[in-house]
Write a protein that holds these residues in place. Structure first.
Motif, mmCIF file in Angstrom:
data_model
loop_
_atom_site.group_PDB
_atom_site.id
_atom_site.type_symbol
_atom_site.label_atom_id
_atom_site.label_comp_id
_atom_site.label_asym_id
_atom_site.label_seq_id
_atom_site.Cartn_x
_atom_site.Cartn_y
_atom_site.Cartn_z
ATOM 1 N N LEU A 22 -3.831 -3.418 2.094
ATOM 2 C CA LEU A 22 -3.173 -2.227 1.555
ATOM 3 C C LEU A 22 -3.108 -2.297 0.032
ATOM 4 N N TYR A 23 -2.756 -3.460 -0.494
ATOM 5 C CA TYR A 23 -2.681 -3.634 -1.947
ATOM 6 C C TYR A 23 -4.046 -3.384 -2.586
ATOM 7 N N LYS A 24 -5.106 -3.936 -1.986
ATOM 8 C CA LYS A 24 -6.447 -3.750 -2.532
ATOM 9 C C LYS A 24 -6.868 -2.284 -2.483
ATOM 10 N N THR A 25 -6.536 -1.611 -1.381
ATOM 11 C CA THR A 25 -6.880 -0.195 -1.249
ATOM 12 C C THR A 25 -6.170 0.629 -2.310
ATOM 13 N N LEU A 26 -4.876 0.387 -2.474
ATOM 14 C CA LEU A 26 -4.116 1.130 -3.475
ATOM 15 C C LEU A 26 -4.611 0.824 -4.886
ATOM 16 N N LEU A 27 -4.934 -0.414 -5.139
ATOM 17 C CA LEU A 27 -5.455 -0.791 -6.454
ATOM 18 C C LEU A 27 -6.772 -0.070 -6.734
ATOM 19 N N PHE A 28 -7.627 0.039 -5.719
ATOM 20 C CA PHE A 28 -8.893 0.750 -5.870
ATOM 21 C C PHE A 28 -8.656 2.236 -6.124
ATOM 22 N N LEU A 29 -7.763 2.845 -5.347
ATOM 23 C CA LEU A 29 -7.480 4.273 -5.511
ATOM 24 C C LEU A 29 -6.791 4.561 -6.842
ATOM 25 N N GLY A 30 -6.064 3.605 -7.367
ATOM 26 C CA GLY A 30 -5.343 3.804 -8.610
ATOM 27 C C GLY A 30 -6.221 3.890 -9.837
ATOM 28 N N ARG A 45 4.555 3.212 4.967
ATOM 29 C CA ARG A 45 4.832 3.981 3.746
ATOM 30 C C ARG A 45 3.664 3.869 2.761
ATOM 31 N N GLY A 46 3.117 2.683 2.642
ATOM 32 C CA GLY A 46 1.958 2.484 1.773
ATOM 33 C C GLY A 46 0.744 3.264 2.246
ATOM 34 N N GLU A 47 0.530 3.309 3.568
ATOM 35 C CA GLU A 47 -0.586 4.084 4.106
ATOM 36 C C GLU A 47 -0.385 5.573 3.854
ATOM 37 N N PHE A 48 0.866 6.028 3.882
ATOM 38 C CA PHE A 48 1.168 7.417 3.545
ATOM 39 C C PHE A 48 0.803 7.697 2.089
ATOM 40 N N VAL A 49 1.120 6.765 1.211
ATOM 41 C CA VAL A 49 0.781 6.919 -0.213
ATOM 42 C C VAL A 49 -0.741 6.973 -0.384
ATOM 43 N N VAL A 50 -1.472 6.177 0.388
ATOM 44 C CA VAL A 50 -2.938 6.212 0.335
ATOM 45 C C VAL A 50 -3.434 7.606 0.693
ATOM 46 N N LYS A 51 -2.891 8.174 1.768
ATOM 47 C CA LYS A 51 -3.314 9.517 2.183
ATOM 48 C C LYS A 51 -2.965 10.560 1.129
#
Length: 111
Positions: A39-47, A83-89
């Motif tokens: 999740l951290y890596k995904t969010l970092l990539f999307l950021g 909650r993190g997956e919601f932020v990804v979406k």
């Protein structure tokens, strides 16, 4: 004549079993660790494309994960992952909307 390195085979085997048990306990204590890291890596990539900048997003992401680093209850961890997956979406939706607006502006006349 056998060369000895200071330990018998039984001592080495016993030590390896101990290490395997310790490693197994550690893995059982953090079964959700891989999900959190992903999740951290995904969010970092999307950021990287965040409107306020990648540095702003990365700092906020680090702060959010650091704030919850001591959570050990599996149910609470699952809630935080959801909650993190919601932020990804939400981020994906934001990026799609931005792309749609840019294409619409480029190819359609404004009224």
């Amino acid at each position: 004549m056998a060369v000895r390195f200071g330990k018998t085979l039984a001592e080495v085997t016993s030590r390896l079993k101990c290490l395997a048990e310790i490693r197994g306990i550690t893995e059982m204590a953090n079964p959700l660790r891989a999900e959190v890291v992903q999740l951290y890596k995904t969010l970092l990539f999307l950021g990287r494309e965040y409107p306020k900048g990648a540095d702003y997003f990365r700092d906020r992401l680090r702060a959010a994960f650091a704030k919850n680093k001591d959570v050990s209850d599996p149910e609470k961890i699952k809630e935080l992952i959801n909650r993190g997956e919601f932020v990804v979406k939400e981020l994906e939706a934001l990026y799609y909307l931005r792309k749609y607006r840019a294409l619409k502006k480029r190819y359609y006349e404004t009224e």
